[in-house]
Design an enzyme around this catalytic site. Structure first.
Site, short mmCIF file in Angstrom:
data_model
loop_
_atom_site.label_atom_id
_atom_site.label_comp_id
_atom_site.label_asym_id
_atom_site.label_seq_id
_atom_site.Cartn_x
_atom_site.Cartn_y
_atom_site.Cartn_z
N ASN A 8 29.12 120.79 25.91
CA ASN A 8 29.32 121.67 24.75
C ASN A 8 30.69 122.32 24.92
O ASN A 8 30.87 123.20 25.76
CB ASN A 8 28.21 122.72 24.73
CG ASN A 8 28.43 123.79 23.68
OD1 ASN A 8 29.28 123.64 22.80
ND2 ASN A 8 27.68 124.87 23.77
N LYS A 10 32.13 124.20 22.85
CA LYS A 10 32.19 125.49 22.14
C LYS A 10 33.47 125.55 21.30
O LYS A 10 33.87 124.54 20.75
CB LYS A 10 32.09 126.66 23.13
CG LYS A 10 30.92 126.49 24.11
CD LYS A 10 30.64 127.73 24.88
CE LYS A 10 29.57 127.44 25.93
NZ LYS A 10 29.02 128.63 26.54
N HIS A 92 21.74 127.41 19.80
CA HIS A 92 22.40 127.88 21.02
C HIS A 92 22.35 129.41 21.05
O HIS A 92 22.45 130.05 20.00
CB HIS A 92 23.85 127.38 21.04
CG HIS A 92 24.51 127.60 22.37
ND1 HIS A 92 24.97 128.83 22.76
CD2 HIS A 92 24.75 126.76 23.41
CE1 HIS A 92 25.48 128.74 23.98
NE2 HIS A 92 25.36 127.49 24.40
N GLU A 162 18.24 127.08 28.42
CA GLU A 162 19.48 127.73 28.80
C GLU A 162 19.26 129.24 28.93
O GLU A 162 19.32 129.98 27.93
CB GLU A 162 20.57 127.49 27.75
CG GLU A 162 20.94 126.03 27.58
CD GLU A 162 22.38 125.88 27.12
OE1 GLU A 162 23.09 125.11 27.75
OE2 GLU A 162 22.77 126.55 26.16
N GLY A 168 27.85 130.63 31.39
CA GLY A 168 29.23 131.08 31.60
C GLY A 168 29.39 132.14 32.67
O GLY A 168 30.46 132.74 32.78
#
Ligand code: PEP
Length: 246
Positions: A8, A10, A92, A162, A168
């Site tokens: 991903n 982003k 997400h 997730e 992150g």
């Protein structure tokens, strides 16, 4: 079941940066697992053109529930498909937080993806406060029940666990915590979909080359959804290799 390594990007990447895709393709010419990159929408078609039918699939990061219409700034699943995408991420946690997306809205997006012939990657995950309060399994059960539409099958749906606090941050749940959630998700899917419950279950949240093998060895982990470490082709290729070796 073919395992899935999904990246991903982003809101990162540019036409000038598509060399990372070449690096990934060059590093994994014979991967057994499915490899997917979900770049910003502006890069979907250029990526598809660059891959030229090679072994990397391209997906969107979100879609609208409607097929067309007056929804400025949104993208229909059909348009993603038209651009060459085969998958789309829905729900997400960054979209749940930034755009107040509800489970109901996410289920509608996933159903739209299926109507358009796309595979949806439905994301679920608890916040740190919810984990600390002992609510993780309840949150995951609620999000799964609400965000996965009735039309979901093993072919058109992937679930990504997730934890919001792991995205992150460089932090990951313990092996036992990941295994506990994945087992609960599998049981919930079997209870709801019976034989159709063979959906792939991905783990996502600070997956890196250094921890991928350990995570992929866990039961009911069928791949990963990877953010930061998917931006560099060489790093993502190591994660693909770890998945193939698992
Ligand atoms: C994500 O946002 O889907 C993700 C897993 O990010 P990261 O790998 O950077 O934690």
């Amino acid at each position: 079941m073919r395992k899935l390594a999904a990246g991903n990007w982003k809101m990162n990447g540019s036409l000038a940066g598509l060399g990372e895709l070449d690096a990934l393709a060059a590093a994994c010419p014979d991967a057994a697992c499915e490899i997917l990159i979900c770049p910003p929408a502006t890069l979907i078609h250029p990526m598809v053109a660059r891959i030229k039918g090679g072994g990397i699939a391209v997906g969107g990061q979100d879609c609208h529930a409607a097929g067309a219409g007056a929804h400025t700034g949104d993208i229909a699943a059909e348009q993603l498909r038209d651009a060459g995408a085969t998958h789309v991420i829905v729900g997400h946690s960054e979209r749940r937080a930034d755009h107040a997306e509800t489970d109901t809205a996410i289920a509608a997006k996933a159903a739209a993806a299926h109507r358009a012939g796309l595979c949806s990657i439905v994301c679920v995950g608890e916040t740190e406060a919810q984990r600390d309060a002992g609510e993780t399994l309840d949150v995951i059960a609620r999000q799964l029940a609400g965000s996965v539409p009735d039309c979901a099958t093993a072919d058109n749906t992937v679930i990504a666990y997730e934890p919001v606090w792991a995205i992150g941050t460089g932090r990951t749940p313990s092996d036992n915590q990941i295994a506990e959630v994945h087992a609960a998700m599998r049981a919930a899917l079997v209870a709801r979909f019976g034989d159709g419950a063979g959906m792939r279950l991905l783990y996502g949240g600070s997956v890196k080359p250094s921890n991928a093998a350990t995570i992929f060895a866990l039961p009911d982990v069928d791949g990963a959804l990877v953010g930061g470490a998917s931006l560099k082709g060489a790093d993502f290729a190591q994660i693909v290799a770890a998945l193939d070796a698992a």
